[in-house]
Design a protein around this motif. Sequence first.
Motif, PDB file in Angstrom:
ATOM      1  N   SER A  10       0.828  -1.195   0.000  1.00 37.79           N
ATOM      2  CA  SER A  10       0.000   0.000   0.000  1.00 37.79           C
ATOM      3  C   SER A  10       0.867   1.251   0.000  1.00 37.79           C
ATOM      4  O   SER A  10       0.503   2.264  -0.579  1.00 37.79           O
ATOM      5  CB  SER A  10      -0.949   0.012   1.202  1.00 37.79           C
ATOM      6  OG  SER A  10      -0.243  -0.073   2.402  1.00 37.79           O
ATOM      7  N   GLN A  11       2.053   1.188   0.630  1.00 38.90           N
ATOM      8  CA  GLN A  11       2.962   2.326   0.588  1.00 38.90           C
ATOM      9  C   GLN A  11       3.402   2.590  -0.851  1.00 38.90           C
ATOM     10  O   GLN A  11       3.446   3.732  -1.313  1.00 38.90           O
ATOM     11  CB  GLN A  11       4.170   2.058   1.478  1.00 38.90           C
ATOM     12  CG  GLN A  11       3.831   2.023   2.961  1.00 38.90           C
ATOM     13  CD  GLN A  11       5.020   1.642   3.806  1.00 38.90           C
ATOM     14  OE1 GLN A  11       6.170   1.795   3.378  1.00 38.90           O
ATOM     15  NE2 GLN A  11       4.764   1.142   4.996  1.00 38.90           N
ATOM     16  N   PHE A  12       3.724   1.513  -1.578  1.00 35.78           N
ATOM     17  CA  PHE A  12       4.130   1.672  -2.964  1.00 35.78           C
ATOM     18  C   PHE A  12       3.001   2.246  -3.813  1.00 35.78           C
ATOM     19  O   PHE A  12       3.190   3.168  -4.604  1.00 35.78           O
ATOM     20  CB  PHE A  12       4.566   0.330  -3.544  1.00 35.78           C
ATOM     21  CG  PHE A  12       4.739   0.348  -5.043  1.00 35.78           C
ATOM     22  CD1 PHE A  12       3.764  -0.197  -5.872  1.00 35.78           C
ATOM     23  CD2 PHE A  12       5.851   0.923  -5.629  1.00 35.78           C
ATOM     24  CE1 PHE A  12       3.918  -0.171  -7.245  1.00 35.78           C
ATOM     25  CE2 PHE A  12       6.002   0.956  -6.995  1.00 35.78           C
ATOM     26  CZ  PHE A  12       5.035   0.405  -7.812  1.00 35.78           C
ATOM     27  N   LEU A  13       1.798   1.693  -3.625  1.00 37.33           N
ATOM     28  CA  LEU A  13       0.652   2.170  -4.402  1.00 37.33           C
ATOM     29  C   LEU A  13       0.340   3.617  -4.081  1.00 37.33           C
ATOM     30  O   LEU A  13       0.030   4.416  -4.966  1.00 37.33           O
ATOM     31  CB  LEU A  13      -0.573   1.292  -4.126  1.00 37.33           C
ATOM     32  CG  LEU A  13      -0.511  -0.110  -4.724  1.00 37.33           C
ATOM     33  CD1 LEU A  13      -1.633  -0.967  -4.152  1.00 37.33           C
ATOM     34  CD2 LEU A  13      -0.615  -0.057  -6.231  1.00 37.33           C
ATOM     35  N   PHE A  14       0.436   3.960  -2.805  1.00 40.35           N
ATOM     36  CA  PHE A  14       0.155   5.340  -2.428  1.00 40.35           C
ATOM     37  C   PHE A  14       1.175   6.283  -3.048  1.00 40.35           C
ATOM     38  O   PHE A  14       0.832   7.349  -3.551  1.00 40.35           O
ATOM     39  CB  PHE A  14       0.156   5.490  -0.907  1.00 40.35           C
ATOM     40  CG  PHE A  14      -0.397   6.804  -0.458  1.00 40.35           C
ATOM     41  CD1 PHE A  14       0.415   7.910  -0.335  1.00 40.35           C
ATOM     42  CD2 PHE A  14      -1.748   6.935  -0.175  1.00 40.35           C
ATOM     43  CE1 PHE A  14      -0.107   9.116   0.071  1.00 40.35           C
ATOM     44  CE2 PHE A  14      -2.274   8.138   0.219  1.00 40.35           C
ATOM     45  CZ  PHE A  14      -1.445   9.243   0.358  1.00 40.35           C
ATOM     46  N   ALA A  15       2.458   5.878  -3.018  1.00 39.76           N
ATOM     47  CA  ALA A  15       3.486   6.710  -3.627  1.00 39.76           C
ATOM     48  C   ALA A  15       3.239   6.888  -5.116  1.00 39.76           C
ATOM     49  O   ALA A  15       3.404   7.976  -5.674  1.00 39.76           O
ATOM     50  CB  ALA A  15       4.864   6.079  -3.391  1.00 39.76           C
ATOM     51  N   LEU A  16       2.821   5.803  -5.780  1.00 40.71           N
ATOM     52  CA  LEU A  16       2.565   5.871  -7.215  1.00 40.71           C
ATOM     53  C   LEU A  16       1.423   6.830  -7.519  1.00 40.71           C
ATOM     54  O   LEU A  16       1.518   7.702  -8.377  1.00 40.71           O
ATOM     55  CB  LEU A  16       2.224   4.480  -7.729  1.00 40.71           C
ATOM     56  CG  LEU A  16       1.928   4.355  -9.230  1.00 40.71           C
ATOM     57  CD1 LEU A  16       3.168   4.667 -10.023  1.00 40.71           C
ATOM     58  CD2 LEU A  16       1.435   2.952  -9.555  1.00 40.71           C
ATOM     59  N   VAL A  17       0.333   6.699  -6.754  1.00 42.03           N
ATOM     60  CA  VAL A  17      -0.849   7.525  -7.017  1.00 42.03           C
ATOM     61  C   VAL A  17      -0.563   8.995  -6.746  1.00 42.03           C
ATOM     62  O   VAL A  17      -0.942   9.879  -7.510  1.00 42.03           O
ATOM     63  CB  VAL A  17      -2.026   7.043  -6.147  1.00 42.03           C
ATOM     64  CG1 VAL A  17      -3.187   8.007  -6.234  1.00 42.03           C
ATOM     65  CG2 VAL A  17      -2.478   5.668  -6.604  1.00 42.03           C
ATOM     66  N   ILE A 403       5.132   7.554   6.152  1.00 42.49           N
ATOM     67  CA  ILE A 403       5.426   6.527   5.148  1.00 42.49           C
ATOM     68  C   ILE A 403       6.432   7.053   4.126  1.00 42.49           C
ATOM     69  O   ILE A 403       6.410   8.222   3.746  1.00 42.49           O
ATOM     70  CB  ILE A 403       4.126   6.092   4.447  1.00 42.49           C
ATOM     71  CG1 ILE A 403       3.240   5.320   5.417  1.00 42.49           C
ATOM     72  CG2 ILE A 403       4.390   5.264   3.208  1.00 42.49           C
ATOM     73  CD1 ILE A 403       1.868   5.000   4.880  1.00 42.49           C
ATOM     74  N   GLY A 404       7.304   6.166   3.659  1.00 42.36           N
ATOM     75  CA  GLY A 404       8.199   6.487   2.553  1.00 42.36           C
ATOM     76  C   GLY A 404       9.547   7.028   2.936  1.00 42.36           C
ATOM     77  O   GLY A 404      10.327   7.420   2.055  1.00 42.36           O
ATOM     78  N   CYS A 405       9.852   7.069   4.224  1.00 39.94           N
ATOM     79  CA  CYS A 405      11.154   7.582   4.643  1.00 39.94           C
ATOM     80  C   CYS A 405      12.238   6.518   4.434  1.00 39.94           C
ATOM     81  O   CYS A 405      11.948   5.326   4.541  1.00 39.94           O
ATOM     82  CB  CYS A 405      11.111   7.999   6.112  1.00 39.94           C
ATOM     83  SG  CYS A 405      10.046   9.431   6.389  1.00 39.94           S
ATOM     84  N   PRO A 406      13.449   6.925   4.080  1.00 35.51           N
ATOM     85  CA  PRO A 406      13.963   8.296   4.117  1.00 35.51           C
ATOM     86  C   PRO A 406      13.789   9.085   2.819  1.00 35.51           C
ATOM     87  O   PRO A 406      14.297  10.198   2.712  1.00 35.51           O
ATOM     88  CB  PRO A 406      15.453   8.081   4.407  1.00 35.51           C
ATOM     89  CG  PRO A 406      15.762   6.788   3.706  1.00 35.51           C
ATOM     90  CD  PRO A 406      14.531   5.934   3.870  1.00 35.51           C
ATOM     91  N   ALA A 407      13.092   8.535   1.809  1.00 38.81           N
ATOM     92  CA  ALA A 407      13.026   9.201   0.509  1.00 38.81           C
ATOM     93  C   ALA A 407      12.095  10.407   0.498  1.00 38.81           C
ATOM     94  O   ALA A 407      12.338  11.380  -0.227  1.00 38.81           O
ATOM     95  CB  ALA A 407      12.579   8.197  -0.561  1.00 38.81           C
ATOM     96  N   ALA A 408      11.021  10.392   1.260  1.00 42.25           N
ATOM     97  CA  ALA A 408      10.034  11.466   1.213  1.00 42.25           C
ATOM     98  C   ALA A 408      10.612  12.772   1.754  1.00 42.25           C
ATOM     99  O   ALA A 408      11.388  12.777   2.717  1.00 42.25           O
ATOM    100  CB  ALA A 408       8.796  11.073   2.005  1.00 42.25           C
ATOM    101  N   ALA A 409      10.209  13.873   1.126  1.00 44.91           N
ATOM    102  CA  ALA A 409      10.736  15.181   1.528  1.00 44.91           C
ATOM    103  C   ALA A 409      10.314  15.568   2.936  1.00 44.91           C
ATOM    104  O   ALA A 409      11.025  16.298   3.630  1.00 44.91           O
ATOM    105  CB  ALA A 409      10.275  16.250   0.537  1.00 44.91           C
ATOM    106  N   ASN A 410       9.148  15.074   3.387  1.00 42.16           N
ATOM    107  CA  ASN A 410       8.614  15.464   4.693  1.00 42.16           C
ATOM    108  C   ASN A 410       9.143  14.616   5.843  1.00 42.16           C
ATOM    109  O   ASN A 410       8.653  14.744   6.961  1.00 42.16           O
ATOM    110  CB  ASN A 410       7.088  15.374   4.673  1.00 42.16           C
ATOM    111  CG  ASN A 410       6.458  16.445   3.812  1.00 42.16           C
ATOM    112  OD1 ASN A 410       6.896  17.595   3.808  1.00 42.16           O
ATOM    113  ND2 ASN A 410       5.417  16.081   3.073  1.00 42.16           N
TER     114      ASN A 410
END
Length: 631
Positions: A10-17, A403-410
């Motif tokens: 779901s993290q991957f799908l959310f990042a994609l969307v 979700i998505g750390c460490p890549a996400a800017a936030n």
Amino acid sequence: MGIGRTSKWSQFLFALVTSVALPHAAAAADDASPGKRLYEARCAGCHDRASDRTPSREILSRNPPAFIFNAMRGVMAPMAAGLSEDEKKVIALYVSAAAPVPGDPNPNAIWGPSSAQMPLDGPKCEGAPPPIDLAAKQWNGWSLQPDNARYQPAPGFTAADVPRLKVKWAFHYPGSKNGQATIIGNRLYVTSMSGAVYALDARSGCVYWRFDSLAATRSSVSIGPIANRPGHRYALYFSDWTKSAVAIDAETGEPIWRTKVDDSSGLQMTGSPTLYNGVLLVPISSGNEAFAHNDDYVCCKFIGSLVALDANTGEILWKTYTTDKKPEPYRLNAKGKQLWGPSGGSIWSAPTIDPARGLIYVATSNSHTDAFHDGADSVIAMDFKTGAVRWKNQLLKDDNYIIGCPAAANCPHPVGPDFALGDSVILHTLKDGKQILIAGQKSGDVYALDPDADGKIVWQHRLSSGSALGGVEFGSAADTDNVYVGISDVVNFRDPKPGLTAIRIADGTIQWNTPAPKTLCRWTNVFCSGAISMAVTAIPGAVFAASMDGHFRAYAAASGEVVWDFNTAADPITDVLGKPAYGGVMDGAGPTIVNGMVYVHSGYAGRSTANVYDLKGREGNLLIAFSVDGK
């Protein structure tokens, strides 16, 4: 998202969307089907090939237009950004199989409850339902008692009868992550993430009525008397994702009142409200840590809270946040956008009542930013009458997570492990009269706390190394002596230890541990696991716990031996309409037991599909009723 609300998929799908800029499609006046064109441009990419927790187009179509419309204004708001209100409405009308009420002069009528348009999803009961009797045998709300022990002392059968439990009926309905069954006498009520609330006959599964709320609801309902409402004697209370607490007539399903309790972005009304002495206590949680994966999302202004309402009127009596610090700008993110904090401290579970001390206990989730949040990952005691915080024990500091750390800017610095306290606190009375609070954490820790010493730790056990989907998730159960703790660890690549453990509450001695058996599933993803994430329920001599592989088991309370095992998901079960239907991953709200029956939900957010193209209706969404010998 706290207590098992996310997965790697779901993290991957959310990042994609959220990372793809979808084209904006304005509805043209000469387009014969503007809803179709808008759906294909903005929605089809995910819903026509749905996986994991993304509902398929077919599942969406079984919801009323109001549900779909409000999803685009609420949990799906980031994906619907740029759409006008009218465009959201035409998408909702296009996707939903329900039509507006014929001849209705009010074009906005479809955006209110319109249950008459929707199927009952089961045979309609013959004759009038029995009158509600609050003195009847029952399981009312998240737990039988406001101590949230999830213990049924008079189940209507004995521990010796448990191996003879068989399916009596099964109810197949749209939605996932549904609330558990509430039973008053022969009436049963259950909610659905489709927004539907059903009143069933508890013995047969036939349907008295269906109410369609304006948005998803996954909270378990509570029922109580309502005063000063002509024509209404008993109300059924729940929360939905319009960010509201809702009261409807428990006998007819007629709406009584609706009160918005928060207006934060990304709100998720997940924890079940607790009804006590005419006050409805509504916990507030959020999906901010998922939305914050989008680098353009303003991160993060949400603070968890508990809201008290007058159960008769819906009037807000008080609201207490999990920290008294308000979010404010504090630094820039990795892309130079403003960050806000503190944020987080969601309350994902039902509040616990302590009548003798006049207190309410809540357990809280992680923070979202590195601005310090003193109420995250805490057990908090609040005054029942005023909401004032009496004490707060923060069991883990600086658990800052999105979700998505460490890549996400936030991303916060440092990133925490996402070790929320997601299950309801249990208030337990020892044989000498001393009381203990029990709390579980996704770290795998179980705590006994002293309510007379501001929540000081009495004993502590770490039953696993925990993870974002590990440790203690939706809830433990306690009988007169022990607390029974399920461990998930479904995504734990270090040292997973899924299973069930009994701990003697008086001194913290571990009585037994039963590791989860390894089994095969009809699906092959990570959720084919013995992880016990679903809330646990106990009766004298036995403990009921379900696992993500679809197995529903009973354990001997004295030894941990498995005395009964029913696979809810391997083969289809004939539902109340005489059709084959599948169960699936078992997670979330747990079994309820009353009057010789055991009720449990099987299926969770599409995780049990064979693959993303499974079109055979095997996503799993059943309420299953068991009785001794199926009688």
